[in-house]
Scaffold this motif. Structure first.
Motif, short mmCIF file in Angstrom:
data_model
loop_
_atom_site.label_atom_id
_atom_site.label_comp_id
_atom_site.label_asym_id
_atom_site.label_seq_id
_atom_site.Cartn_x
_atom_site.Cartn_y
_atom_site.Cartn_z
N GLN A 1 32.92 46.86 29.75
CA GLN A 1 33.51 45.53 29.54
C GLN A 1 35.03 45.59 29.52
O GLN A 1 35.70 44.62 29.89
N LEU A 2 35.60 46.72 29.10
CA LEU A 2 37.06 46.85 29.13
C LEU A 2 37.56 46.94 30.57
O LEU A 2 38.55 46.30 30.93
N ILE A 3 36.86 47.70 31.38
CA ILE A 3 37.24 47.82 32.79
C ILE A 3 37.10 46.47 33.49
O ILE A 3 37.98 46.06 34.27
N ASP A 4 36.01 45.76 33.20
CA ASP A 4 35.83 44.43 33.80
C ASP A 4 36.95 43.48 33.40
O ASP A 4 37.44 42.71 34.23
N ALA A 5 37.34 43.54 32.14
CA ALA A 5 38.39 42.64 31.66
C ALA A 5 39.73 42.96 32.31
O ALA A 5 40.46 42.06 32.74
N VAL A 6 40.04 44.24 32.43
CA VAL A 6 41.31 44.65 33.03
C VAL A 6 41.37 44.25 34.50
O VAL A 6 42.36 43.67 34.97
N LEU A 7 40.32 44.54 35.23
CA LEU A 7 40.32 44.21 36.66
C LEU A 7 40.32 42.70 36.88
O LEU A 7 40.96 42.22 37.83
N SER A 8 39.65 41.96 36.04
CA SER A 8 39.58 40.51 36.22
C SER A 8 40.94 39.86 36.07
O SER A 8 41.27 38.91 36.78
N VAL A 9 41.74 40.36 35.14
CA VAL A 9 43.01 39.70 34.86
C VAL A 9 44.19 40.36 35.56
O VAL A 9 45.23 39.73 35.78
N VAL B 1 42.57 33.42 28.14
CA VAL B 1 42.89 33.50 29.57
C VAL B 1 42.09 34.63 30.23
O VAL B 1 41.54 34.48 31.33
N VAL B 2 41.98 35.75 29.56
CA VAL B 2 41.24 36.89 30.11
C VAL B 2 39.76 36.56 30.22
O VAL B 2 39.11 36.87 31.23
N LEU B 3 39.22 35.93 29.21
CA LEU B 3 37.80 35.57 29.25
C LEU B 3 37.52 34.59 30.39
O LEU B 3 36.50 34.69 31.08
N ASP B 4 38.42 33.63 30.60
CA ASP B 4 38.26 32.70 31.73
C ASP B 4 38.32 33.45 33.06
O ASP B 4 37.57 33.12 34.00
N ALA B 5 39.19 34.44 33.15
CA ALA B 5 39.27 35.23 34.38
C ALA B 5 38.00 36.02 34.61
O ALA B 5 37.55 36.19 35.75
N MET B 6 37.39 36.49 33.54
CA MET B 6 36.12 37.22 33.68
C MET B 6 35.00 36.29 34.14
O MET B 6 34.12 36.70 34.90
N VAL B 7 35.05 35.05 33.68
CA VAL B 7 34.07 34.07 34.15
C VAL B 7 34.26 33.82 35.64
O VAL B 7 33.29 33.81 36.42
N GLY C 1 32.92 36.47 37.75
CA GLY C 1 31.48 36.69 37.69
C GLY C 1 31.04 37.79 36.74
O GLY C 1 29.92 38.29 36.85
N LYS C 2 31.89 38.19 35.79
CA LYS C 2 31.55 39.28 34.89
C LYS C 2 30.86 38.79 33.62
O LYS C 2 30.09 39.53 33.00
N ILE C 3 31.15 37.57 33.20
CA ILE C 3 30.46 36.98 32.06
C ILE C 3 30.19 35.51 32.38
O ILE C 3 30.78 34.95 33.31
N THR C 4 29.34 34.90 31.60
CA THR C 4 29.03 33.48 31.80
C THR C 4 29.99 32.61 30.99
O THR C 4 30.60 33.08 30.02
N ALA C 5 30.10 31.37 31.38
CA ALA C 5 30.97 30.43 30.67
C ALA C 5 30.53 30.23 29.22
O ALA C 5 31.38 30.21 28.31
#
Length: 695
Positions: free
Chosen positions: A140-148, A287-293, A296-300
């Motif tokens: 989840q850390l990698i997903d968050a970093v790449l998303s933002v 902002v990071v959570l919205d970027a992950m949405v 496609g890494k997490i749901t809204a």
């Protein structure tokens, strides 16, 4: 053409046609043959005209061909010139790039310092935790970093052309720079290998190195290095350090919310770190959570749930930062141990956090109270075991205001603490403590030292002269045994500073450091000399199954057992009924006071059963204090430190134990083998694999 002319032309043509039509066949045939012969064999004038016309056409064609050749040559030369210019620019821009170091990741080896108990030794300034491998970072850390930070990281080749184009369009629309197009690969290069100057040379380097790193390292290694080296605010460098500082967790224990917060800090760590700006960190995490949405890494709904629960997040500050001067002192040696090894090297030191806190508290309180009255603005304290393991170090009043280490770097006149070497030389010359020396005015080549009291006692024993710190008999004693023998005695006990061969040497006019002087007194306590101060217990490189013990690299070679009882008696007498009575902690103690000329420096150095410690007080500008002697303020600091230090056992252990059965003498091994590698204490022989160095 006019109408009349047109009519005339038509009439002429009609007349010619009628004439041709009126001819009979033989006549017409003869006319055609004569016309053909005329065309085949034109008149001389016609031939000359034709030749001139041919020449003109030929020259025109030649000029056209020459012009075409010149144009092609120009194009070729221009292309070659452009290629040479580009090659020259590339050579100029890339000539200083350390390719092998970038490939191996050896520009900035990570050294993690630990206390004697194995806890983190956090120094003032950036804190970098242990180097984490890619598998240790939670997904989840990698997903968050790449998303933002770089959503197309896994797809581009180090340079994201689409990202650059998108950023240019958005910046143009906004009329300012609102988005960057750099990739994580480029950010890593900026962090570790290139300066931050926005020059053409740096841009060329960044472009080429990005392509090269992608080819040479691959995505996982690039991302691993980036996550270990990015600054994340509050003094934390790298995700492992940030996880410890903000959440007091190992990197692998981060949850999704915490991972999103850390990923959000990458863009502006000082602005959004939750310790200083909790609300800013909350907004950035959203902002990071919205970027992950969007990625496609997490749901809204999951993102909304995490945003709502952010208020329950409580970042924590790191443990109190102690041992800053100690960390500065030991870091060069720790860096030597780490060498150019990739990854991290964990170095366990001798520092005892409890003793360090006591030392800092005692010295600070003394300067805030008694120090203000007598005009003492600076202090230094060193505490060690009898074998030289430094357990506490204070290099000044306030590390934040001055990192200059007055315990190690500063050299001052030791005053009467130097008399230990005079009396040691006397004992070696065959004198005893009951032998007498005359306490009376003395003249040595026109120099006449006086006792601090201004009084003289006549014949006194060596023991009394030392305990009362009498100057005149000490100078006379030094002259009797020989200054060269006094210097030899000091060298034997470990003093390696320049010593002046002048009569005033006996009274401590040659400058020494507190660390070296304290080590010399440790030699007396140990009964062997010289004792070398040391601060590293063991080290372990990333990926190594075991640690290697370091300890002291010197073995005391001089046996003091023949003189130790008398030296102990002298130093005990000082504390019991001499100039050091104010230092008496109520248990066994031995030491010596020292005061330089005009009260510029005041010292007390001595030991109890478990510890050896030295204290210095004075001023950086060398101004005199108000009557301060070694038996006053320094003795009080020393006494208070020893009393608290002995109230409970130390929190750390200086024994490496079963984890490091092999001792690695780095100094000896590096001198013996050019191929020596500190990280695993091995060297490469001429034949076979690497071997353990057992020097």
């Amino acid at each position: 053409m006019s109408t009349a002319a047109t009519v005339n032309a038509r009439a002429a043509a009609s007349s010619f046609t009628m004439k041709i039509q009126g001819l009979d066949a033989p006549t017409l045939s003869s006319l055609v043959r004569n016309l053909g012969r005329s065309l085949a064999n034109p008149p001389a004038k016609a031939r000359r005209a034709i030749r001139r016309f041919g020449k003109i056409v030929g020259k025109t064609r030649q000029r056209a061909w020459q012009s075409d050749s010149r144009w092609k040559s120009t194009v070729r030369l221009t292309a070659v010139g452009c290629i040479l210019l580009a090659a020259t620019v590339l050579v100029w821009a890339l000539k200083d790039v350390p390719w092998s170091e970038i490939r191996d990741g050896t520009l900035k080896p990570v050294v993690v310092l630990e206390t004697a108990a194995g806890g983190p030794l956090v120094r003032q300034g950036p804190f970098q935790g242990p180097y984490a491998e890619f598998s240790q970072f939670p997904p989840q850390l990698i997903d968050a970093v790449l998303s933002v930070e770089d959503r197309r990281f896994m797809d581009h080749f180090g340079i994201d052309v689409r990202g650059i184009a998108r950023a240019l369009i958005r910046n143009f629309d906004a009329g300012s720079v609102v988005e960057g197009g750099s990739t994580i690969t480029q950010q890593l290069i900026k962090l570790q290998y290139l300066d931050s100057n926005r020059t053409i040379k740096r841009k060329i380097q960044e472009f080429v190195i990005s392509l090269w790193l992608e080819w040479k390292l691959g995505k996982q290694e690039i991302l691993t290095r980036y996550l270990n080296s990015a600054y994340l605010g509050a003094g934390a460098t790298g995700m492992p350090a940030a996880a410890r500082i903000y959440f007091n967790k190992d990197i692998g224990a981060l949850n999704l919310q915490e991972s999103a917060l850390l990923a959000g800090l990458l863009r502006a760590p000082s602005q959004w770190n939750p310790i200083d700006n909790f609300e800013g960190a909350r907004q950035r995490t959203s902002v990071v959570l919205d970027a992950m949405v969007a990625n496609g890494k997490i749901t809204a709904p999951r993102a909304a749930q995490l945003k709502a629960g952010f208020a329950t997040l409580h970042p924590t500050t790191p443990t109190p930062r102690s041992g800053s001067w100690f960390a500065d002192w030991i870091s060069p040696k720790a860096g030597e141990i780490a060498g150019a090894s990739p990854g991290s090297t964990t170095v366990r030191t001798t520092l005892d956090p409890r003793l360090q806190r006591i030392a800092e508290k005692v010295t600070r309180n003394a300067l805030d109270t008694e120090g203000k009255v007598v005009g003492a603005s600076q202090v230094a304290l060193v505490a060690m075991t009898s074998d030289g393991a430094v357990v506490a170090m204070v290099g000044g009043r306030d590390y934040k205001k001055s990192q200059f280490n007055r315990a190690v770097t500063a050299k001052r006149q030791p005053g009467s603490t130097f008399k230990l070497f005079v009396y040691y030389a006397a004992l070696k010359a065959g004198l005893s403590l009951s032998d007498q020396v005359l306490d009376a005015p003395v003249d040595v080549h026109g120099w006449s030292p006086e006792n601090s009291s201004g009084r003289y006692r006549g014949w006194v024993t060596l023991a009394e002269a030392f305990a009362r710190s009498l100057n005149a008999p000490t100078v006379a004693l030094a002259q009797e045994v020989g200054l060269e023998n006094v210097i030899a005695a000091a060298r034997e006990l470990g003093i390696d500073a320049p010593l002046s061969d002048t009569p005033s040497l006996a009274l401590g006019t040659s400058e020494v450091s507190l660390l070296d002087l304290t080590s010399a007194y440790a030699s007396v306590h140990l009964g062997k000399a010289p004792v070398e101060p040391w601060g590293i217990v063991e080290f372990r490189a990333a990926g190594q199954a075991k640690a290697f013990r370091v300890g002291s690299h010197s073995t005391p070679s001089v046996d003091l057992s023949a003189y130790r009882p008398d030296l102990l008696a002298l130093l005990q007498l000082v504390v019991q009924r001499g100039t050091g009575r104010e230092a008496n902690p109520g248990v066994f103690a031995a030491g010596k006071t020292g005061t330089s000329q005009n009260n510029r420096d005041a010292w007390f150095v001595g030991f109890t059963e478990p510890l050896v410690a030295g204290v210095w007080v004075g001023n950086d500008d060398d101004t005199p204090m108000k009557g301060v002697t070694g038996g006053a303020l320094p003795a009080h600091i020393w006494r208070d430190f020893m009393r608290e230090a002995m109230t409970a056992p130390a929190t750390g252990t200086l024994e490496a134990g079963a984890t490091s059965p092999h001792s690695c003498n780095i100094t000896a091994c590096s001198r013996s083998y050019r191929s020596f590698r500190p990280s695993d204490c091995s060297y490469q022989p001429y034949f076979g694999g690497r071997r353990l160095c057992e020097k």
